[in-house]
Motif scaffolding. Structure first.
Motif, mmCIF file in Angstrom:
data_model
loop_
_atom_site.group_PDB
_atom_site.id
_atom_site.type_symbol
_atom_site.label_atom_id
_atom_site.label_comp_id
_atom_site.label_asym_id
_atom_site.label_seq_id
_atom_site.Cartn_x
_atom_site.Cartn_y
_atom_site.Cartn_z
ATOM 1 N N SER A 77 -19.104 32.937 -33.432
ATOM 2 C CA SER A 77 -17.917 33.405 -34.361
ATOM 3 C C SER A 77 -17.545 34.408 -34.281
ATOM 4 O O SER A 77 -18.195 35.518 -33.633
ATOM 5 N N PRO A 99 -12.504 37.702 -40.494
ATOM 6 C CA PRO A 99 -13.409 38.497 -40.148
ATOM 7 C C PRO A 99 -13.033 40.070 -40.129
ATOM 8 O O PRO A 99 -13.725 41.103 -40.539
ATOM 9 N N THR A 147 -18.233 28.870 -42.443
ATOM 10 C CA THR A 147 -18.668 30.279 -42.020
ATOM 11 C C THR A 147 -18.146 31.503 -42.900
ATOM 12 O O THR A 147 -16.956 31.725 -42.862
ATOM 13 N N SER A 150 -14.988 33.974 -42.066
ATOM 14 C CA SER A 150 -14.351 33.579 -40.996
ATOM 15 C C SER A 150 -12.986 33.387 -41.370
ATOM 16 O O SER A 150 -12.623 33.190 -42.515
ATOM 17 N N ASN A 151 -12.136 32.735 -40.330
ATOM 18 C CA ASN A 151 -10.933 32.480 -40.658
ATOM 19 C C ASN A 151 -10.768 31.295 -41.676
ATOM 20 O O ASN A 151 -9.983 31.073 -42.462
#
Length: 324
Positions: A77, A99, A147, A150-151
């Motif tokens: 990622s 991120p 995650t 993350s996006n």
């Protein structure tokens, strides 16, 4: 040493990774070999467009006349890629929207360099087919795998806002894509927010149903990033890289069946699933823009408002020199 750098280095050492230490070897070799390349580009990448450049070797061919040697490292990622950049293990990588915001807040010296077209349909929240959850409004009190940083973290904020659900009314379960898939299939979580190609895989093989994707909520661009030090000395290299990425992007847009064959081999994913990924992908690669800068600022402000960032950041500090 900033906090991001310190934490990142400890994480790399603790996990047994030696990327930062090994990155000095090519330079030492070059000093002892007059025929060796004079410059190096260490690329971090995920399962995405950069995979096809690595598989074809076209970037190496393009950069050879510039005296540049290319090295590749795959990451699961975006956040660990930015950690790798911060400890000096890579020079260039690809990452989603959120991120970079967290990395900048932690002091990482990265620079945005390029961007893709918006890809809002390429990430989504899924639930098991037999889940009672039919809408975002039913997520209150649920455990949601994703995650961290993350996006998909930003997509979670936007989804909850559409249903007037507080961020504290759900339980995020921070997992890597592979661990999240296992938790999802074992029903250890109620939902999973994930991006392609993992999204397409779980749709096809994981008994999953999409509740909502990013359309109308997020841009979900991917960004190509580098370090301030690298761009200052190697802008010609980075321009060439972005041109090669753009050429590959254009080729995939007009040759999806052939591209699916290549990606299937590189990702280890069946071709029909790759076709799903490529069909909902939006194409177009360009230098980092002011519009993207403004959108990144809105993302940073949203995370800060929820106290997920320790302080408000000015995203323009990570803009490439040509936008200064």
């Amino acid at each position: 040493m900033n906090r991001f750098h310190s934490l990142s280095r400890r994480r790399f050492v603790a996990s047994g990774l030696t990327l930062a230490a090994s990155s000095v070897l090519p330079q030492a070799h070059a000093q002892n070999n007059p025929l060796a390349p004079t410059r190096f580009l260490r690329i971090g990448y995920q399962k995405g467009l950069l995979s096809i450049l690595k598989g074809r070797g076209t970037l190496e061919h393009r950069l050879a006349p510039l005296g540049v040697s290319v090295e590749w490292t795959e990451f699961p990622s975006g956040p660990p890629q930015l950690e790798a950049l911060n400890v000096g293990a890579i020079d260039f990588g690809d990452v989603g929207e959120a991120p970079p915001v967290f990395a900048q807040a932690a002091g990482a010296p990265f620079v945005y360099y390029g961007q893709t077209a918006p890809r809002p349909a390429s990430e989504a929240l899924v639930v098991p087919n037999d889940s009672p959850v039919k809408s975002v409004a039913q997520l209150k009190g649920k455990r949601i795998a994703l995650t961290k940083g993350s996006n998909t973290h930003f997509l979670l904020l936007k989804l909850l806002a559409t249903a007037n659900i507080e961020y504290t009314d759900v339980t995020p379960v921070w997992l890597s894509p592979s661990d999240a898939r296992a938790a999802f299939e074992q029903k250890a979580v109620d939902a999973w927010i994930i991006w392609d190609p993992f999204l397409a895989v779980v749709q096809a093989t994981g008994n999953a149903r999409i509740v909502a994707d990013g359309q109308g909520l997020v841009q979900n661009r991917a960004f190509y990033f580098t370090s301030r030090t690298y761009v200052d000395k190697n802008d010609d290299v980075l321009r060439a890289v972005l041109e090669e990425v753009g050429a590959a992007d254009h080729w995939i847009a007009t040759n999806r069946e052939q591209a699916a064959v290549e990606f299937s081999r590189l990702w280890g994913v069946p071709q029909p699933i790759v076709i799903t990924v490529l069909t909902r992908l939006k194409y177009g690669t360009q230098p980092f823009s002011r519009d993207a800068l403004a959108n990144q600022q809105s993302i940073a402000d949203a995370f800060y408002k929820l106290k997920l960032l320790p302080s408000r950041i000015d995203v323009s500090a990570a803009a490439p020199p040509r936008l200064a």
